[in-house]
Design an enzyme around this catalytic site. Structure first.
Site, short mmCIF file in Angstrom:
data_model
loop_
_atom_site.label_atom_id
_atom_site.label_comp_id
_atom_site.label_asym_id
_atom_site.label_seq_id
_atom_site.Cartn_x
_atom_site.Cartn_y
_atom_site.Cartn_z
N GLU A 84 6.05 -3.01 11.42
CA GLU A 84 5.55 -1.72 10.92
C GLU A 84 5.17 -0.80 12.08
OE1 GLU A 84 2.02 -2.00 8.47
OE2 GLU A 84 2.05 0.13 7.98
N LYS A 121 8.94 -1.82 7.90
CA LYS A 121 7.99 -1.02 7.11
C LYS A 121 7.71 0.28 7.87
CE LYS A 121 3.36 -1.14 5.08
NZ LYS A 121 2.40 -1.95 4.31
C1 5MM Z 1 -3.80 -1.82 3.53
O1 5MM Z 1 -4.02 -1.26 4.84
C2 5MM Z 1 -3.36 -1.98 5.89
C3 5MM Z 1 -4.32 -2.50 6.89
O2 5MM Z 1 -5.09 -1.51 7.48
P1 5MM Z 1 -6.27 -1.92 8.53
O3 5MM Z 1 -5.76 -2.98 9.44
O4 5MM Z 1 -6.51 -0.61 9.22
O5 5MM Z 1 -7.44 -2.35 7.75
C4 5MM Z 1 -2.25 -1.11 6.47
O6 5MM Z 1 -1.61 -1.70 7.56
C5 5MM Z 1 -1.25 -0.92 5.38
O7 5MM Z 1 -0.62 -2.13 5.10
C6 5MM Z 1 -0.18 0.09 5.69
O8 5MM Z 1 -0.63 1.15 6.51
C7 5MM Z 1 0.31 0.69 4.39
O9 5MM Z 1 -0.78 1.18 3.66
P2 5MM Z 1 -0.73 2.67 3.12
O10 5MM Z 1 -2.08 2.90 2.52
O11 5MM Z 1 -0.42 3.54 4.31
O12 5MM Z 1 0.39 2.66 2.10
#
Ligand code: 5MM
Length: 340
Positions: free
Chosen positions: A177, A219
């Site tokens: 990602e 991703k």
């Molecule tokens: C769910 O949030 C994930 C983890 O974030 P932190 O490590 O900052 O707590 C994040 O990696 C998430 O999987 C992705 O960004 C996708 O989430 P969104 O909200 O952008 O769809």
């Protein structure tokens, strides 16, 4: 390494009408989500919230896998059933976030590097024993004055590739990602250029580290206008520019591409995905791996109250269904009303 098995899982993860639920918020990030509903960030509340999601009847119809945080993959529901078993009972795969978050990148003001490579081999073996089928590592790329630097793009791509090689060696599919952050006043074409550079750096590094692309999942962010830019690109422009950069930079050997939502509204994230799939055929399965865009309405509806569990599950099931339609390229705004 059983590449055929990794390939089967990587296909399954992004195959319409299913996609991924990203429920891997670290303790501090879930704390921010709970603050929005005035709920304290204690383990019992985190368990109750995630148990609500994973007990949603029939969620496996639209969710192929769930990314978990370290606490959750070891956690049990109130009745003693493991969270992993709740997910599996819906026919979905448990996955695990294995990065340890970002730290400032020395020598590059405002840029960050994702940490977590030390001891990763042993952690991956443990997660495989705990039932994980796939893993996730997120790199954060900021757009700003002089950013991103080539140095930051390269350092983050190297870390992603080293992680991906270790995950495959442990028999786990790596989700890679590289998230280009939406924040800023840049225009959509700047987002396009930065996304292209990030993907080029990533696939160069994956090659260098001998990662087998057939056993990976990408991703990415979508190509969107910066949140502070006065001209916000519409659905068709976002879809066209995102497909253009993916076709240019993501090899057809990658089985599944599953987007992050990155702060888009629930409906925009769904509409963009549907527009892209409607423009197919595409070389990869194109689906979702949303965190906020799948959970925002559920968490608000639940509000931390046991009496709202069924309503919170309905809100989550609805977004999963809408994104399932988008993965097929068949979502319309009318579906929001008729299926709600
Ligand atoms: C769910 O949030 C994930 C983890 O974030 P932190 O490590 O900052 O707590 C994040 O990696 C998430 O999987 C992705 O960004 C996708 O989430 P969104 O909200 O952008 O769809």
């Amino acid at each position: 390494m059983d590449i055929e098995k990794l390939n089967r899982i990587a296909i399954q993860m992004g195959q319409a009408p299913r996609g991924i639920l990203a429920a891997d918020e670290s303790t501090s990030t879930i704390g921010k989500r709970f603050a929005s509903i005035n709920l304290s960030n204690v383990e019992d509340h985190r368990r109750a919230y995630r148990e609500m999601l994973f007990r949603t009847p029939g969620f496996g119809k639209y969710i192929s896998g769930v990314i978990l945080y370290d606490e959750t993959i070891r956690q049990k529901a109130a009745d003693g059933t493991s969270m992993v078993d709740l997910i599996r009972s819906e026919g979905a795969l448990p996955g695990i976030k294995v990065d340890m978050g970002t730290k400032p990148l020395p020598g590059a003001d405002g840029e960050v590097i994702t940490e977590g490579l030390d001891g990763l081999g042993a952690r991956l073996a443990e997660y495989a024993n705990l039932g994980a089928a796939f893993t996730k590592w997120r790199a954060v790329i900021n757009i700003g004055k002089g950013m991103p630097s080539q140095y930051a793009l390269k350092a983050n791509a190297e870390a992603l590739a080293r992680y991906a090689a270790l995950a495959q060696a442990a028999g786990l599919v790596p989700i890679v990602e590289p998230e280009v952050i939406m924040d800023g006043d840049h225009d959509i074409d700047t987002c396009f250029d930065v996304t292209e550079a990030a993907l080029k750096a990533l696939y160069d590094s994956l090659w260098d580290h001998r990662v087998v692309l057939e056993g990976t999942v990408l991703k990415p962010n979508m190509v969107v206008s910066g949140t502070e830019n006065p001209r916000q690109a519409g659905i068709d422009e976002v879809a066209a520019k995102t497909l253009k950069v993916l076709k240019r930079r993501v090899p057809a050997a990658v089985p599944s591409v599953v987007f992050l939502s990155g702060g888009q509204s629930d409906q925009d994230a769904t509409a963009h995905l549907s527009a892209m799939n409607a423009a197919g055929p595409l070389p990869w399965h194109l689906s979702f791996s949303y965190g906020r865009a799948l959970q925002a309405s559920a968490i608000k509806t639940w509000a931390g109250k046991p009496e709202n569990v069924a309503a919170g599950q309905k809100a989550f099931a609805h977004r999963a269904h809408m994104n399932g339609l988008a993965a097929l390229g068949k979502w319309t705004a009318n579906d929001e009303r008729s299926a709600a």
